[in-house]
Motif scaffolding. Structure first.
Motif, PDB file in Angstrom:
ATOM      1  N   THR A   1       2.387 -17.057 -41.940  1.00 20.17           N
ATOM      2  CA  THR A   1       3.554 -17.169 -42.417  1.00 20.17           C
ATOM      3  C   THR A   1       4.337 -16.073 -41.124  1.00 20.17           C
ATOM      4  OG1 THR A   1       3.100 -17.482 -44.492  1.00 20.17           O
ATOM      5  CG2 THR A   1       5.215 -17.163 -44.228  1.00 20.17           C
ATOM      6  N   THR A   2       4.039 -14.885 -41.337  1.00 17.27           N
ATOM      7  CA  THR A   2       4.754 -13.958 -40.389  1.00 17.27           C
ATOM      8  C   THR A   2       4.800 -14.509 -39.028  1.00 17.27           C
ATOM      9  OG1 THR A   2       3.933 -12.085 -41.835  1.00 17.27           O
ATOM     10  CG2 THR A   2       4.736 -11.577 -39.659  1.00 17.27           C
TER      11      THR A   2
ATOM     12  N   MET B   1       9.923 -18.412 -35.184  1.00 16.16           N
ATOM     13  CA  MET B   1      11.371 -19.217 -35.381  1.00 16.16           C
ATOM     14  C   MET B   1      12.385 -18.187 -34.924  1.00 16.16           C
ATOM     15  SD  MET B   1      10.822 -20.767 -38.912  1.00 16.16           S
ATOM     16  CE  MET B   1      12.440 -21.231 -38.928  1.00 16.16           C
ATOM     17  N   ASP B   2      12.260 -16.781 -35.206  1.00 14.80           N
ATOM     18  CA  ASP B   2      13.315 -15.842 -34.692  1.00 14.80           C
ATOM     19  C   ASP B   2      13.348 -15.721 -33.277  1.00 14.80           C
ATOM     20  OD1 ASP B   2      13.638 -15.194 -37.256  1.00 14.80           O
ATOM     21  OD2 ASP B   2      12.413 -13.350 -37.447  1.00 14.80           O
ATOM     22  N   ALA B   3      12.241 -15.682 -32.558  1.00 13.54           N
ATOM     23  CA  ALA B   3      12.554 -15.775 -31.264  1.00 13.54           C
ATOM     24  C   ALA B   3      13.100 -16.893 -30.356  1.00 13.54           C
ATOM     25  CB  ALA B   3      11.086 -15.658 -30.457  1.00 13.54           C
ATOM     26  N   HIS B   4      12.933 -18.073 -31.040  1.00 14.91           N
ATOM     27  CA  HIS B   4      13.609 -19.370 -30.448  1.00 14.91           C
ATOM     28  C   HIS B   4      14.993 -19.239 -30.931  1.00 14.91           C
ATOM     29  CE1 HIS B   4      14.554 -23.650 -30.843  1.00 14.91           C
ATOM     30  NE2 HIS B   4      13.892 -23.811 -29.767  1.00 14.91           N
TER      31      HIS B   4
ATOM     32  N   LEU C   1      12.092 -20.933 -26.480  1.00 13.81           N
ATOM     33  CA  LEU C   1      11.098 -21.964 -26.949  1.00 13.81           C
ATOM     34  C   LEU C   1       9.677 -21.699 -26.247  1.00 13.81           C
ATOM     35  CD1 LEU C   1      10.284 -24.866 -28.108  1.00 13.81           C
ATOM     36  CD2 LEU C   1      10.939 -25.763 -25.934  1.00 13.81           C
ATOM     37  N   LEU C   2       9.790 -20.931 -24.999  1.00 16.17           N
ATOM     38  CA  LEU C   2       8.655 -20.508 -24.430  1.00 16.17           C
ATOM     39  C   LEU C   2       7.865 -19.417 -25.134  1.00 16.17           C
ATOM     40  CD1 LEU C   2       6.236 -20.469 -22.143  1.00 16.17           C
ATOM     41  CD2 LEU C   2       7.931 -18.907 -21.070  1.00 16.17           C
TER      42      LEU C   2
END
Length: 613
Positions: free
Chosen positions: A531-532, A538-541, A549-550
């Motif tokens: 989950t982490t 998601m945070d990086a995206h 995205l990469l």
């Protein structure tokens, strides 16, 4: 699946027929020898390729064979060679092995030197040394610590920089003190980049030559195996002579044999004019243990014998171990998505595992692990650390939540109670008719009552019944933990004292049951890490448009790969540990001895590598 019943077999014949007796029994291969004579009994010398006492020579031959079997590919086999001498051939193979290891170590060392020097570039030191007696000292100084250069008195300059490092050269006749800069100096050596590259190329050529020598020697793997087996068979014969009995007229050999092979031994005795004596094991005998089961379940035997050999009077744990290990592994993996990855890996290795009966048994084990992992992952609703939408069909199969501490703790402890109860029940079956059966039933009642008290502590009726069960179990353990018959007051006191000592193990039982909480803890850790990593992706995206995205894909791949590997390690280690430590402790009273038949090894060389002409 069970422990094969054995009988003690004594074979007697004339001393003149001793060699025929030994050779025939070795051919049958069904007798586990037990000594009936002193070590200094008569034993003819062996005149084969390897002396029977040459255990080191046999070990070296095995190493040589293993080295050749792992060659990149194998040449066509030479079936006959008049100039093949075993000890010389083994010496040659081991010399190639040693040379290859040394060359690879040298290449790795040179490659490490090359990697450290590439950042500095091509540096060619003068043969006579720097002018004026000055020398150059090299440091790889982090850019954030560049200000440390302002505090030194010696001349220095920066030869180059990159994103993190300032490649600094200090000029001094002697080596500066170690605390002059916050980093240790870099040892570049006397070789230049071009010299190191040439040295690496020369070493790789030598490695290629050694690999070619290794492949060429694989032509003689069949001859090596044949001679090695002959030597090992000769050693077996020598040990059998030492274990047997000889006098001026009589030769005898004794051992344990499975009951379903006694007819073969009897037929052999009739054909060779020998006398045999058969005895059933007594209560004081300690025969070896032969686990008898279908070859397709061989994986269970391997897992059982890896830690402990059950005693002959005990029971075969392999079937229960397979079931419990599969369940524990699934609870620790705790993800249906990871189970599907395991399924893909198993499908990739499916045909290769099916080439042998043992591989097929491990294939069946793998199929069980995959099925249990996927099923448990569906039950807890975890798919690569995510839960399906509430409207999804998969959500309807979700029965548990891995983050529900109360429910998962009750489940884990309940699994531990069931596992320990099964172990005590199997011990009861083995000891049926003895007083200790009541003590084992007391431990079963104690585990169930303690779990009932844990579940129903708020219900007066359940709590009262559980407390009564604990009290009665304590009485059973106190009075029946010894199989000794106490006919005197002293014996009765000793029996009660032994029961009191056993009763002191209640804390051990409590700790063993709580040890199963690791199933919940490790499963929760695996799910939390998954989950982490999903959240980090998601945070990086969201934070990095375009490149996000990469970054998210890389985080998902690396994160889940790491979590998957950790989950597999935890599932195997702790899944087996709960069986070996907690389960075996309550199910077995001591350890047995593995059945090792006196048999003749035959040529069974399997070459899986590519055969090249």
């Amino acid at each position: 699946m069970s422990i094969a019943p054995l009988s003690r077999v004594t074979v007697l014949g004339r001393v003149a027929d001793r060699d025929r007796l030994l050779d025939g029994l070795q051919e049958l291969g069904c007798l586990h020898l037990t000594p009936i004579a002193k070590e200094d009994s008569r034993s003819p010398a062996f005149d084969g390729d390897i002396a029977p006492e040459g255990g080191t020579a046999i070990a070296n031959a095995r190493k040589a064979l293993k080295f050749l079997q792992r060659a990149p590919y194998v040449r066509r086999q030479v079936s006959l060679s008049n100039d093949f001498v075993l000890d010389r051939f083994v010496e040659k193979v081991l010399a190639v092995k040693k040379a290859l290891r040394q060359l690879r170590d040298k290449r790795d060392f040179l490659a490490a030197r090359l990697a450290s020097l590439e950042s500095w570039g091509e540096i060619d030191f003068p043969y006579e040394g720097p002018p004026g007696g000055q020398r150059l000292w090299f440091y790889e100084l982090p850019l954030r610590q560049r200000s440390a250069l302002e505090n030194i008195d010696l001349p220095w300059f920066i030869a180059g920089t990159d994103l993190k490092t300032a490649y600094t050269v200090v000029i001094a006749p002697d080596e500066p003190s170690a605390d002059m800069l916050p980093v240790q100096r870099t040892h570049l050596g006397a070789s230049t980049l071009s010299q190191l590259r040439r040295n690496i190329r020369d070493v790789e050529i030598e490695i290629d030559d050694s690999v070619a020598d290794r492949v060429a020697l694989t032509r003689y793997m069949g001859l090596l195996t044949t001679h090695l087996y002959q030597a090992e068979n000769a050693v077996g014969l020598r040990e059998a002579r030492q274990a047997g009995y000889e006098d001026e007229f009589l030769a005898a050999l004794q051992g344990w044999a499975p009951n379903d092979r006694l007819n073969e031994i009897g037929e052999f005795a009739r054909e060779n004019g020998l006398a045999i004596s058969l005895e059933a094991p007594s209560s004081t005998d300690m025969p070896p243990t032969l686990l008898r089961q279908p070859e397709k379940r061989r994986a269970g035997v391997d897992l059982s014998l890896f830690y402990q050999v059950p005693g002959y009077q005990s029971w075969d744990p392999s079937g229960l171990l397979l079931i419990s290990f599969t369940c524990f592994f699934a609870m620790i993996m705790a993800d249906a998505g990871y189970g599907l990855v395991l399924a893909a890996a198993l499908a990739f290795a499916w045909r290769r595992l099916g080439r042998s009966s043992r591989g097929t048994s491990y294939r069946r084990l793998g199929l069980g692990l995959v099925s249990a992992t996927v099923l448990y992952g569906i039950i807890i609703g975890s798919y690569f650390g995510t839960s399906p939408p509430e409207t999804s069909i998969l959500q309807q199969f979700k029965l548990l939540a891995v983050d529900d501490f109360d429910v998962m703790m009750r489940l884990s402890i309940g699994v531990g109670v069931v596992h320990v109860v099964i172990a005590n029940f199997m011990a009861m079956r083995v000891n049926w008719g003895r007083p200790i059966v009541f003590a084992k039933s007391g431990w079963i009642l104690a585990c169930l009552s303690g779990y009932g008290l844990y579940l129903g502590s708020s219900d007066p009726l359940i709590a009262s019944a559980s407390q009564g069960g604990l009290a009665f179990s304590a009485v059973l353990i106190l009075l029946f933990s010894s199989n000794e018959t106490a006919t005197t007051l002293k014996g009765q006191v000793q029996r009660v004292l032994k029961g009191a000592s056993a009763l002191a193990g209640a804390m051990t039982a409590f700790g063993d049951v709580l040890s199963y909480m690791r199933l919940f803890a490790l499963g929760l850790a695996s799910a939390s890490l998954a989950t982490t990593f999903n959240q980090l992706a998601m945070d990086a995206h969201s934070a990095l448009p375009g490149l996000g995205l990469l970054a998210a894909v890389l985080i998902l791949i690396v994160g889940h790969a790491l979590n998957f590997a950790l989950a597999i390690i935890s599932g195997v280690v702790h899944g087996l540990r709960l069986n070996y430590i907690e389960f075996f402790k309550w199910g077995f009273d001591g350890e047995g001895m593995a059945f090792k038949p006196f048999r003749k090894k035959r040529m069974e060389l399997e070459i899986d590598q590519q055969v090249s002409s």
